[in-house]
Design a protein around this motif. Sequence first.
Motif, PDB file in Angstrom:
ATOM      1  N   PRO A  54      -2.717  -3.026   0.346  1.00 48.72           N
ATOM      2  CA  PRO A  54      -1.770  -2.722   1.420  1.00 48.72           C
ATOM      3  C   PRO A  54      -0.379  -2.484   0.834  1.00 48.72           C
ATOM      4  O   PRO A  54       0.071  -3.228  -0.049  1.00 48.72           O
ATOM      5  CB  PRO A  54      -1.783  -3.980   2.300  1.00 48.72           C
ATOM      6  N   GLY A  55       0.287  -1.434   1.294  1.00 50.06           N
ATOM      7  CA  GLY A  55       1.598  -1.073   0.767  1.00 50.06           C
ATOM      8  C   GLY A  55       2.608  -2.198   0.827  1.00 50.06           C
ATOM      9  O   GLY A  55       3.426  -2.361  -0.083  1.00 50.06           O
TER      10      GLY A  55
ATOM     11  N   ALA B 267      -3.584   1.153   6.986  1.00 55.18           N
ATOM     12  CA  ALA B 267      -3.193   2.551   7.097  1.00 55.18           C
ATOM     13  C   ALA B 267      -2.270   2.959   5.955  1.00 55.18           C
ATOM     14  O   ALA B 267      -2.291   4.099   5.522  1.00 55.18           O
ATOM     15  CB  ALA B 267      -2.507   2.798   8.432  1.00 55.18           C
ATOM     16  N   ASP B 268      -1.456   2.026   5.474  1.00 55.18           N
ATOM     17  CA  ASP B 268      -0.537   2.337   4.389  1.00 55.18           C
ATOM     18  C   ASP B 268      -1.050   1.838   3.038  1.00 55.18           C
ATOM     19  O   ASP B 268      -0.280   1.611   2.115  1.00 55.18           O
ATOM     20  CB  ASP B 268       0.838   1.743   4.685  1.00 55.18           C
ATOM     21  N   ALA B 269      -2.354   1.682   2.911  1.00 58.42           N
ATOM     22  CA  ALA B 269      -2.953   1.180   1.675  1.00 58.42           C
ATOM     23  C   ALA B 269      -2.739   2.173   0.542  1.00 58.42           C
ATOM     24  O   ALA B 269      -2.768   3.387   0.735  1.00 58.42           O
ATOM     25  CB  ALA B 269      -4.434   0.911   1.864  1.00 58.42           C
TER      26      ALA B 269
ATOM     27  N   ALA C  55       8.844  -2.085 -11.311  1.00 58.83           N
ATOM     28  CA  ALA C  55       7.723  -2.664 -10.556  1.00 58.83           C
ATOM     29  C   ALA C  55       8.238  -3.157  -9.202  1.00 58.83           C
ATOM     30  O   ALA C  55       9.359  -3.624  -9.106  1.00 58.83           O
ATOM     31  CB  ALA C  55       7.106  -3.817 -11.341  1.00 58.83           C
ATOM     32  N   PRO C  56       7.480  -3.068  -8.157  1.00 59.92           N
ATOM     33  CA  PRO C  56       6.104  -2.595  -8.056  1.00 59.92           C
ATOM     34  C   PRO C  56       5.986  -1.138  -7.622  1.00 59.92           C
ATOM     35  O   PRO C  56       4.902  -0.664  -7.311  1.00 59.92           O
ATOM     36  CB  PRO C  56       5.531  -3.514  -6.975  1.00 59.92           C
ATOM     37  N   ASP C  57       7.115  -0.400  -7.604  1.00 61.02           N
ATOM     38  CA  ASP C  57       7.102   0.962  -7.074  1.00 61.02           C
ATOM     39  C   ASP C  57       6.578   2.007  -8.048  1.00 61.02           C
ATOM     40  O   ASP C  57       6.045   3.033  -7.630  1.00 61.02           O
ATOM     41  CB  ASP C  57       8.510   1.355  -6.627  1.00 61.02           C
ATOM     42  N   ILE C  58       6.761   1.770  -9.337  1.00 61.34           N
ATOM     43  CA  ILE C  58       6.331   2.714 -10.375  1.00 61.34           C
ATOM     44  C   ILE C  58       5.662   1.903 -11.481  1.00 61.34           C
ATOM     45  O   ILE C  58       6.201   0.889 -11.922  1.00 61.34           O
ATOM     46  CB  ILE C  58       7.526   3.503 -10.948  1.00 61.34           C
TER      47      ILE C  58
END
Length: 146
Positions: free
Chosen positions: A19-20, A2-4, A87-90
């Motif tokens: 997956p997030g 769901a959070d992919a 990384a890994p957020d941006i």
Amino acid sequence: MADAKKILCHACGQANRVPGDRLGAGPKCGTCGAPLVAGKVAELDLPTLQKSVRTDDLPLLVDYWAPWCGPCRMMAPEFAKAAQQLAPDIRLAKIDTQAHPQASARFNIRGIPALILFRNGREVARLAGARPAADIVAFARQHVAA
């Protein structure tokens, strides 16, 4: 999943779903095996940049530069340091405006180095001039959080 998150592979151009909660685990492209969020700066061409801007669920910070530009060359190691910190957020990428002049026209680049932060298919913020890694990180985090 769901959070992919949808993430475009900058090596082969294939869209991937990750997956997030697995973004920090070093996900790889299902097609070519290249790392998707490795904390490194990806060198892009215009079609790949445009597809990444449209596709990616992660924010993308792009450095518009040219090999003849002294400030661009000075900022390159700082931009690489920022990529590791964000990384890994941006994800961070760069595009050579000399090799891809249509990128300058498409994104209205008037001077280099120029940074543009994209999120959800749109330009979120823009920053001109060479900056140290700390400024790049602060700029990206400030505008992603907003």
